[in-house]
Design an enzyme around this catalytic site. Structure first.
Site, PDB file in Angstrom:
ATOM      1  N   GLN A  88      42.157  34.209  50.258  1.00 44.73           N
ATOM      2  CA  GLN A  88      42.684  34.406  48.896  1.00 44.73           C
ATOM      3  C   GLN A  88      43.977  33.623  48.695  1.00 44.73           C
ATOM      4  OE1 GLN A  88      41.626  35.514  46.148  1.00 44.73           O
ATOM      5  NE2 GLN A  88      39.827  36.722  46.673  1.00 44.73           N
ATOM      6  N   SER A  89      43.985  32.398  49.187  1.00 45.77           N
ATOM      7  CA  SER A  89      45.214  31.604  49.176  1.00 45.77           C
ATOM      8  C   SER A  89      45.557  31.053  47.791  1.00 45.77           C
ATOM      9  CB  SER A  89      45.041  30.456  50.165  1.00 45.77           C
ATOM     10  OG  SER A  89      46.017  29.474  49.949  1.00 45.77           O
ATOM     11  N   ASN A  90      46.791  31.293  47.358  1.00 45.04           N
ATOM     12  CA  ASN A  90      47.296  30.654  46.136  1.00 45.04           C
ATOM     13  C   ASN A  90      47.407  29.148  46.336  1.00 45.04           C
ATOM     14  OD1 ASN A  90      47.859  33.083  44.576  1.00 45.04           O
ATOM     15  ND2 ASN A  90      49.449  33.487  46.102  1.00 45.04           N
TER      16      ASN A  90
END
Ligand SMILES: Cc1ncc(COP(=O)(O)O)c(C=O)c1O
Length: 338
Positions: A88-90
């Protein structure tokens, strides 16, 4: 080595301009006074630097950074960027958006399993058209990065593995050195100066604000709040600041004992929302209509709110909260807001 230097904003900008850079992000982001939040907390003046509004793919703090990292990458004339990050990396989302703007393909190798319900940053990754792969752990992730890059090469393409790009730390620090200049100018137009900055950081962005403080001889503090307890933050932050200082040709150092980064708002761990962080997300939303996230900015805001409640500030103090983005996580954690 000198402890502080007096440089003008233009001199600092001239140093930053010596680094190769592309134009990807919306910069000069707004600085918004959070008057309702101040009133509800009975606290100091709070200004929110809206670096969540940097434009590409829902914005955030990695877009200014990517301007330097991808400029460095472009020396090899890649047609594909291959990058390994968290599920869930920005950073992954912003990388795909930035690569789309540059006409580059992106291959993501995300650590974790594909969830049944694809949400948050991962959903945006798909929408942006990334070629998404999953890896069980860091070891498998690295092997996949190399094999997918080899596949691109075998097809006659030119891959760039972003994880091997040496600019990540310096680019983040330079980005937030620049943000500090913007904030000081924006406050100056209102006849104000900052007393303290709060920002979610594991030592990259906060190193840039610390450098700004030294270079300007500014009388303000940098209170970073970290979303993870996996680092020794004093050595990491000082190391990044000093590497950045050298990259800009500056004669200035930051010592470990100057670093302030609070780890007491991490809660149960990185990537797990906390009660105080969730309260902060609700409070910003309900007083100002500003959407934070429960993983990074909410926890940083929880630190600021706790410090205001402890009575650390006077009503005339000027506190700057740097909103670093991350908002797609509210959809991943939808149950928290119902
Ligand atoms: C929303 C958000 N805030 C803050 C951070 C921390 O930034 P840094 O450690 O680069 O200063 C990140 C990235 O990890 C992020 O995604």
């Amino acid at each position: 080595m000198s402890d502080t230097m007096r440089m003008s904003h233009q001199e600092i900008r001239d140093r930053i301009a010596t680094l190769p850079r592309l134009d990807i992000a919306l910069k000069q982001t707004p600085l918004e006074e959070a008057r309702n939040l101040t009133r509800v907390l009975g606290g100091p003046r709070i200004f929110v630097k809206r670096d969540d509004l940097t434009g590409v793919a829902l914005g955030g703090n990695k877009l200014r950074n990517l301007e330097f990292r991808l400029a460095h990458a472009m020396k090899d004339e890649p047609d594909t960027v291959v990058v390994g990050l968290d599920l869930q990396s920005n950073s992954a989302r912003q990388t795909v958006g930035a690569c789309n703007k540059l006409g580059l393909k992106t291959i993501l190798v995300l650590e974790g399993r594909r969830p049944n319900n694809v949400q948050g940053n991962l959903l945006v990754d798909y929408l942006l058209g990334a070629d998404v792969h999953f890896a069980a752990d860091r070891h498998e992730q690295r092997a996949l990065l190399d094999s997918l890059a080899a596949d691109v090469r075998a097809r006659g393409g030119r891959p760039h593995i972003l994880n091997d790009n040496p600019m990540f730390d310096v680019a983040s620090a330079v980005a937030y050195l620049e943000v500090t200049l913007e904030v000081i100018e924006q406050l100056g137009e209102r006849g104000l100066a900052p007393n303290v900055f709060y920002m979610s950081s594991s030592g990259k962005g906060s190193a840039g604000i610390m450098l700004a403080q030294k270079l300007l001889g500014g009388d303000f503090a940098m209170n970073a709040v970290c979303a993870t307890d996996e680092f020794h933050l004093p050595s990491r932050t000082a190391g990044i600041a000093n590497e950045t200082s050298a990259a800009l040709g500056l004669d200035i150092t930051i010592a470990e004992d100057e670093v302030v980064n609070f780890t007491d708002f991490v809660g149960k761990g990185y990537g797990i929302p906390s009660e105080a962080g969730d309260e902060a997300v609700r409070l910003f939303a309900r007083t100002e209509g500003i959407i934070l996230d429960p993983i990074y900015t909410g926890k940083a805001a929880a630190g600021l709110i706790a410090h205001i409640r402890e009575g650390r500030f006077s009503k005339d103090d000027v506190v700057v909260f740097v909103h670093t983005g991350g908002t797609p996580a509210i959809f991943t954690w939808n149950e928290l807001w119902l």
